[in-house]
Design a protein around this motif. Structure first.
Motif, short mmCIF file in Angstrom:
data_model
loop_
_atom_site.label_atom_id
_atom_site.label_comp_id
_atom_site.label_asym_id
_atom_site.label_seq_id
_atom_site.Cartn_x
_atom_site.Cartn_y
_atom_site.Cartn_z
N ASN A 52 0.89 -1.06 -0.13
CA ASN A 52 -0.12 0.00 0.03
C ASN A 52 1.11 1.27 0.09
O ASN A 52 0.68 2.15 -0.70
CB ASN A 52 -0.80 -0.05 1.33
N ASN A 55 2.43 1.39 -3.66
CA ASN A 55 1.53 1.76 -4.64
C ASN A 55 0.84 3.19 -4.62
O ASN A 55 0.44 3.84 -5.51
CB ASN A 55 0.31 0.63 -4.84
N LEU A 56 0.85 3.58 -3.13
CA LEU A 56 0.07 4.87 -3.24
C LEU A 56 0.71 6.00 -3.95
O LEU A 56 0.28 6.86 -4.61
CB LEU A 56 0.12 5.32 -1.59
N VAL A 63 0.85 -5.36 -11.05
CA VAL A 63 -0.10 -6.42 -10.93
C VAL A 63 -1.05 -6.51 -11.89
O VAL A 63 -1.69 -5.31 -12.47
CB VAL A 63 -0.88 -6.34 -9.57
N ASN A 107 -13.32 -0.53 -9.86
CA ASN A 107 -12.69 -0.19 -8.55
C ASN A 107 -11.41 -0.62 -8.53
O ASN A 107 -10.49 0.00 -8.02
CB ASN A 107 -13.59 -0.97 -7.58
N LEU A 110 -9.33 1.76 -10.92
CA LEU A 110 -9.24 3.23 -10.15
C LEU A 110 -8.65 2.95 -8.83
O LEU A 110 -8.26 4.14 -8.55
CB LEU A 110 -10.65 3.77 -10.59
N GLY A 111 -8.79 1.93 -8.23
CA GLY A 111 -8.31 1.90 -6.93
C GLY A 111 -7.05 1.50 -6.88
O GLY A 111 -6.31 1.34 -5.82
N LYS A 112 -6.40 1.75 -7.68
CA LYS A 112 -4.73 1.18 -8.13
C LYS A 112 -4.39 -0.11 -7.28
O LYS A 112 -3.71 -0.13 -6.61
CB LYS A 112 -4.16 2.46 -7.41
N ARG A 113 -5.04 -1.16 -7.54
CA ARG A 113 -4.66 -2.34 -7.25
C ARG A 113 -3.81 -2.98 -8.40
O ARG A 113 -3.06 -4.06 -8.36
CB ARG A 113 -6.05 -3.26 -7.00
#
Lengths: 334, 334
Positions: A52, A55-56, A63, A107, A110-113
DNA sequence: CTGAAAGCGCTTACAG
DNA sequence: CTGAAAGCGCTTACAG
């Protein structure tokens, strides 16, 4: 135990956190001795980066996501395994998400996973798919036809596969074939059926409505409808096209249970070439759709779109006829 | 498009980011009207939370991880689907990671991607498994026996399943059985074999070494070794126990191709109860291992360990005999 | 080549 | 009930 962070490493190694970060990421600017020393410290402390935190700030997660409605189905496992290894090759991880609508994929992106995603889920409706299209994030669809700057589709040329089956039947001299359709609204079901019917029509063969059964891509369901058909006493078709292997299997079982022989009385063909085909009795003729290629191509294309090396495209993969016993009239004579 | 953050919502709604955060998370402290208003704004702006920002600070990700070596194998898809739905029930997401060593699982837990994990991967060696054990993070193993404060195992009672098969053979009057083992080092293969052999021994039946074949849990491999065995001209066994269905199928095919009949000449049994069993000829007798229960139990237990409601346990699931044609001598007489 | 500093998007005490 | 502020663990310009 207390989580080990780059701060701990920095303190322990007597350097700044920037240097630790650079060393950990192999940024070439760091002096080799410093880097090796830091790496040693990190190792000794059992450092594990926090995804986290990373990636933030970072632009990329490294991934890729595979989004599916379910893991069931004949070829899914192979597809996922192939995609996994292709990801490894390109330095990506693969994570698989089970989901029932497009929200989850959106999600995750856009949630950057994930940096991009491959979507195989008939249950995403067209509106959902369009929403993803508008995002203009790297995406590959493998069961619908969409294309834009960042969106590709890699699908089976199911229309052509249907034609191939029709031509195989025509070569066998079939005049009265039957069609078993698959899941309603499913791209492959529709296209396979369309190709099959249109090619037959060119030959002057039109299938009456009551010789088109709905098998839902599913063995049990097909068994039922086939059984019901046989009870009516209508004349047997000469050949049956199950739009996937599972439905072909259902049809064969119903025929057998009603005392008919395959391929003696009716020849039968499926699509997919699942493992089971070779272990059935008779072995099942089918179309090998080439999903291995689909898996690796999906990842390759996705990576290229992420890197901005290529824009979206639509690929159609050609299936290949695999003839086995179920369409070989001579088989029973052996 | 520019990513929408809680800052944007705060500005747009004329409140602070703390209030936005509280509203979004349904913290009850927020006045209902404020909350609804903020939610409306968030919706209008198409707000999607950044996982990384959220998880960085939060203690929980609300994501469970399933770690596997491969998605192939007879029951994996069903297992994953069941786990998914169980996760949904408990308010978790499920993400699946393909991985070849324990590092990935450890990284994901310690890297705060998941709150806990289910591990199904024979390829994690014992050392790797121990490392996970020492972490004391919520984990459920489903193919090995480990237990600690935060670690549970939910496995098949494979020893007992082996006993069940032995007893079934004994009831059939079998004196000369054959055993086909599975993947070397695999827990289920070892236990099924052990239970089978020990129960037979009690009956005074000892299987000679050349009647124990290594089939690797795999149809093709088993076909080969069975075929080779049959070429030797040694007396046929009366019964064959394939430690999974796939190997039983391989054995049956080899027998058939050598002109023998199942169950006429030899009765055959597998384990797993994969879908294919019912569509084979003869249909395959087997042990239904109850993996549906395994899937839901794994998630339930994991959630309870995460919540600190329970500590680690070991569960063994009992299999159930499913008799079909392949062990029914009378079948061919019909 | 290395370090001080800002900031990614959130959550979470803490004041008010 | 709401807001100002600190901080989660990283990365990334920027100075030096």
């Amino acid at each position: 135990m207390g989580k080990v962070t780059i701060k701990d490493i920095a303190r322990e190694a007597g350097v700044s956190i920037s240097t630790v970060s650079n060393a950990l990421n192999g940024v070439s600017v760091v002096k080799p001795e410093t880097r090796d020393y830091i790496l040693g410290v990190a190792d000794r402390l059992n450092y594990i980066p926090d995804f986290n935190g990373r990636n933030l700030k970072a632009k990329s997660t490294k991934v890729l996501g595979l989004f599916v409605t379910s893991l069931k189905g004949p070829y899914f496992a192979t597809l996922a395994d192939i995609m996994f290894w292709e990801c490894v090759k390109h330095g990506y991880e693969l994570t698989i998400f089970i989901t029932w609508n497009e929200r989850s994929a959106i999600n995750s992106i856009l949630g950057k996973r994930v940096d991009g995603c491959v979507i195989l889920s008939s249950d995403v409706d067209d509106e959902g798919a369009k929403r993803i299209l508008e995002l203009e994030y790297p995406t590959v669809f493998i069961d619908r036809e969409l294309k834009s700057e960042k969106v590709s589709s890699i699908i089976f040329d199911s229309y052509r596969d249907g034609v191939t089956v029709a031509e195989h039947f025509i070569r066998k001299g079939v005049k009265k074939p039957m069609l078993i359709t698959g899941v309603r609204g499913n791209y492959d079901s529709k296209e396979r059926s369309r190709g099959f019917l249109e090619r037959l029509e060119k030959e002057g063969i039109v299938i009456p409505d009551d010789y088109i059964l709905d098998g839902e891509f599913n063995t049990d369901e097909t068994y039922e409808v086939m059984n019901k058909f046989l009870q009516t006493g209508k004349p047997l078709p000469e050949a049956i096209f199950g739009t996937n292997d599972l439905s072909a299997i259902g049809a064969i079982n119903a025929l057998k249970d009603n005392g008919y022989s395959v391929p003696g009385d009716v020849i039968v063909m499926g699509v997919d070439d699942i493992d089971m085909c070779e272990y059935l009795n008779p072995t099942l003729s089918t179309i090998r759709t080439g999903f291995e290629k689909q898996g690796s191509l999906a990842v390759k294309k996705l990576v290229k779109m992420i890197n901005g090396e290529e824009t979206g495209d639509i690929y159609k993969l050609h299936g290949q006829l695999v003839e086995r016993e179920s369409t070989n009239k001579d088989y029973n004579k052996l």
